[in-house]
Design an enzyme around this catalytic site. Structure first.
Site, PDB file in Angstrom:
ATOM      1  N   ARG A   1       0.873  -1.181   0.000  1.00 47.48           N
ATOM      2  CA  ARG A   1       0.000   0.000   0.000  1.00 47.48           C
ATOM      3  C   ARG A   1       0.903   1.221   0.000  1.00 47.48           C
ATOM      4  NH1 ARG A   1       0.520   1.683   5.491  1.00 47.48           N
ATOM      5  NH2 ARG A   1       0.306  -0.104   6.869  1.00 47.48           N
TER       6      ARG A   1
ATOM      7  N   HIS B   1      -1.813   3.522   6.631  1.00 46.40           N
ATOM      8  CA  HIS B   1      -2.769   2.482   7.024  1.00 46.40           C
ATOM      9  C   HIS B   1      -4.210   2.989   6.904  1.00 46.40           C
ATOM     10  CE1 HIS B   1      -5.101  -0.144   9.605  1.00 46.40           C
ATOM     11  NE2 HIS B   1      -5.228   0.787  10.506  1.00 46.40           N
TER      12      HIS B   1
ATOM     13  N   TYR C   1       7.886   3.775   9.896  1.00 46.07           N
ATOM     14  CA  TYR C   1       8.195   2.342   9.847  1.00 46.07           C
ATOM     15  C   TYR C   1       8.597   1.827   8.456  1.00 46.07           C
ATOM     16  CZ  TYR C   1       3.188   2.361   8.590  1.00 46.07           C
ATOM     17  OH  TYR C   1       1.974   2.633   8.017  1.00 46.07           O
TER      18      TYR C   1
END
Lengths: 360, 325
Positions: A259, A263, A273
């Site tokens: 993606r 999120h 991250y």
């Protein structure tokens, strides 16, 4: 025996690919039977959905949409799998899987209403789709049940469900596959491995080298697919579907994808991250870029065609937002009415109380 | 009419509905060939075939999730959770999923599921078998929670539960399974969910209770009668939703009440009944409404069940206290 067993098993889960990053067919014999029109339609849907994602993010930032989980990067995985389905097949989506239910028939304005937290967005209107599941993995055991139900009713249909790499760590993931396997139920479990469960990398989810190999423990078919290759995803789901309706049981399909966005739009920052290097490595694998190259090489796609799709998507999104805006606001009495077939005394009393308030 | 134990009445109810409706499916761990660990499904697989009465893999969450999927495809599932202490394994499927299906889908789908499960103290089970967890279930909007106290009610209530188009948690007290027999009609009949029954009429105090505590309360009422205290005993039969009208009518007559449950005192059904009486009938009360319940520990280790579980003497004590207030 011993250590060799796991190595032997893992070695068998090589990623299935038909179309490489350069838009070249690398696996001619696996090429699915798709007409030129179907190939164009797949492209149209991916381009449309990319625009929908961009517009949804922008609408969310303007405060005109609520909960939204970005989809860019996962179009091949999401739409290639849905394209292999029959209209009567069931879809039990995870929270990011709104595009599949839109292309299965959910009107766009309802997807926007779902995002806004309006119950009308969850109404299926006769479609075989559930609204996106929020509890990770809960839809997987339900899929085993839908599939078993279809089998008991003698229907030639399947139930397909979606989760992510994090979802494959849930107990319900294994229970769902195991139940469907035990009853040889026509289910397809798609794990979209986009490498991160919010922020936790897939390497920290499991010692298993692939998610596809988890099928072995349940005694069902498992395959790892290039999730940026719409033809490979379509083919894998088509084959799984055929096996399922022939009584050969369920399949686990792991699609390797990414993606591009956060999120969700509720404050996630992927730079905490993910590295830029990893982002750009995956952007090179883009499902739309490679499929465009392939179609252009066959003279099936052009800039004009693409612009047409983009303009059409923008118009339809605008109209759908307008329709969503025009949907009557929810009332507490709406919520009460949907609790039971017949209201018990406590809710009857509360219904009266709130109707009085709402009529003021 | 036949004399039946409660377990026989429960089997009879499932047999009746398996016959009536081809969409009824009965399943769970050991439910098929073995007929269930308590023999609740004895003979049903043989009579109706493995397609309709079947064993599941040993996974409660899977059983709950599968029930929802079967309901979506038009079936009327009757899953068994082998012991209700195992419900924690299936809490999401029950509270997070089936209870919300109608609501979440804006009425597009519903979950006509009856989750049957044995529970209840006094039979010396290992841990996490006997707990009274109806309070947890009653907290969840979207569910109905039914607890029969005798064979006749068990059959009529279970048939109603199976026919209900919303999820029903049907809790069967293990101590009642074979403790007594009762006349139970062989033909079908229903008992309305959400309706309590006045088991014994009285004028001095109302005892509101359910499940195995109905027998204890009736025994207490007989003893109280010897002391010239006339107790009315109400069996709730359904603990969610509550039959408020029956409770309030009784309290307005007797002006005093206690609520008796086998569960721990904290939160729970009895607290809810007390709150409803306060809301609706406080001016009728001559004394505070007290509760008889188990202490607020985890369910007793089996060798301590006898001292931990409430019994008729606790009921007599509390009722006397309220009458003499």
């Amino acid at each position: 025996m011993g250590t060799k067993t796991i190595e032997n098993i893992e070695g068998q889960f090589e990623m299935f690919q038909i179309l490489n990053e350069n838009g070249e067919i690398v696996n001619e014999e696996a090429m699915p039977e798709l007409s030129d029109e179907q190939l164009q339609e797949l492209m149209r849907r991916m381009v449309y959905t990319r625009i929908l994602d961009q517009r949804s993010i922008s609408l969310n930032r303007q405060g005109r949409l609520g909960f939204y989980a970005p989809t860019a990067g996962q179009e091949a995985s999401q739409l290639g799998s849905q394209f292999a389905l029959d209209k009567e097949d069931w879809i039990l989506p995870g929270y990011r899987d709104v595009p599949q239910i839109i292309w299965h028939g959910l009107p766009l304005y309802k997807a926007f209403l779902f995002s806004r937290g309006h119950f009308v967005g969850n109404q299926a209107d006769g479609l075989n789709v559930l609204s996106p599941q929020i509890i990770i993995g809960a839809q997987i055991t339900q899929t085993a049940g839908v599939a078993l139900g279809l089998k008991k009713k003698g229907k030639k249909n399947v139930a397909i469900t979606y989760t992510g790499d994090g979802g494959a760590s849930q107990g319900d993931f294994y229970e769902g596959m195991n139940f469907a396997g035990a009853y040889a139920a026509p289910a397809i479990f798609v794990v979209q491995n986009n490498r991160f469960a919010i922020s936790v990398p897939v390497e920290k989810q499991s010692a298993a080298k692939t998610i596809a190999q988890k099928a072995v423990a349940a005694g069902i078919q498992g395959v790892q697919v290039d999730g940026m290759d719409v033809l490979a995803v379509y083919k894998a789901v088509t084959d799984a579907r055929e096996r399922a309706i022939n009584g050969e049981g369920p399949t686990l399909i792991e699609t390797m994808t990414y993606r591009y966005g956060p999120h969700t739009m509720a404050g996630d920052d992927p730079t905490r991250y993910r590295s830029e290097d990893l982002d750009s490595e995956w952007e090179k694998k883009d499902p739309i870029v490679r499929f465009r190259k392939y179609l252009e090489s066959k003279n099936l796609w052009s800039e004009e065609k693409e612009n047409e799709v983009v303009d059409n998507a923008k118009d339809e999104i605008k109209a759908a937002i307008k329709k969503a805006d025009g949907t009557p606001k929810q009332k507490v009495t709406d919520l009460i009415s949907n609790m039971y077939e017949e209201l018990p005394q406590n809710l009857r009393e509360q219904y009266e109380e709130y109707s009085a308030k709402e009529s003021k | 009419m036949a004399q039946m134990t409660m377990i026989q009445a429960i089997t009879d109810a499932m047999r009746t509905e398996l016959k009536n409706d081809e969409n009824v499916l009965v399943f769970g761990e050991d439910v098929g060939q073995n007929g269930g660990v308590f023999r609740a499904t004895e003979g049903l697989q043989k009579e109706f075939g493995e397609d309709r009465v079947f064993d599941t893999p040993l996974a409660e969450s899977g059983i709950g999730g599968m029930s929802i999927g079967l309901a979506l495809t038009g079936f009327r599932p009757v899953p068994e959770v082998q012991f209700f202490g195992f419900v924690y394994e299936v809490m999401d499927a029950i509270s997070g999923q089936m209870a919300r299906l109608r609501y979440r889908s804006g009425g597009s789908f519903h979950a006509p599921i009856t989750v049957r499960s044995p529970f209840g103290g006094g039979v010396k089970t290992p841990e996490l078998h006997a707990d009274s967890l109806e309070g947890l279930m009653a907290q969840q909007p979207g569910l109905k929670v039914v607890i029969p106290s005798n064979p006749y009610d068990a059959k009529g209530l279970l048939i109603s539960a199976i026919r209900d188009n919303d999820p029903v948690i049907f809790l069967e007290h293990m101590k009642l399974y074979r403790s007594f027999r009762q006349e139970v009609p062989e033909e079908e009949y229903t008992i309305e969910i959400g309706k309590a029954e006045v088991k014994r009429e009285g004028t001095d105090i109302t005892i509101v209770t359910y499940g195995a505590m109905v027998q204890a309360s009736l025994k207490a009422a007989e003893e109280l009668e010897k002391n010239d205290i006339s107790a009315e005993v109400i069996d709730l039969r359904t603990v969610s939703p509550l039959d408020i009208d029956t409770i309030i009518a009784s309290v307005e007559k007797t002006n005093r009440a206690i609520v008796v449950q086998e569960a721990q005192k904290q939160a729970g059904i009895a607290a809810n009944v007390v709150a409803e009486i306060n809301d609706r009938a406080i001016l009728s009360l001559e004394a505070p409404v007290l509760r008889v319940a188990a202490p607020d520990t985890v369910f007793a280790f089996s060798a301590a069940e006898d001292v931990w579980l409430p019994d008729h003497t606790d009921i007599i004590e509390k009722a006397t206290q309220v009458v003499n207030f």
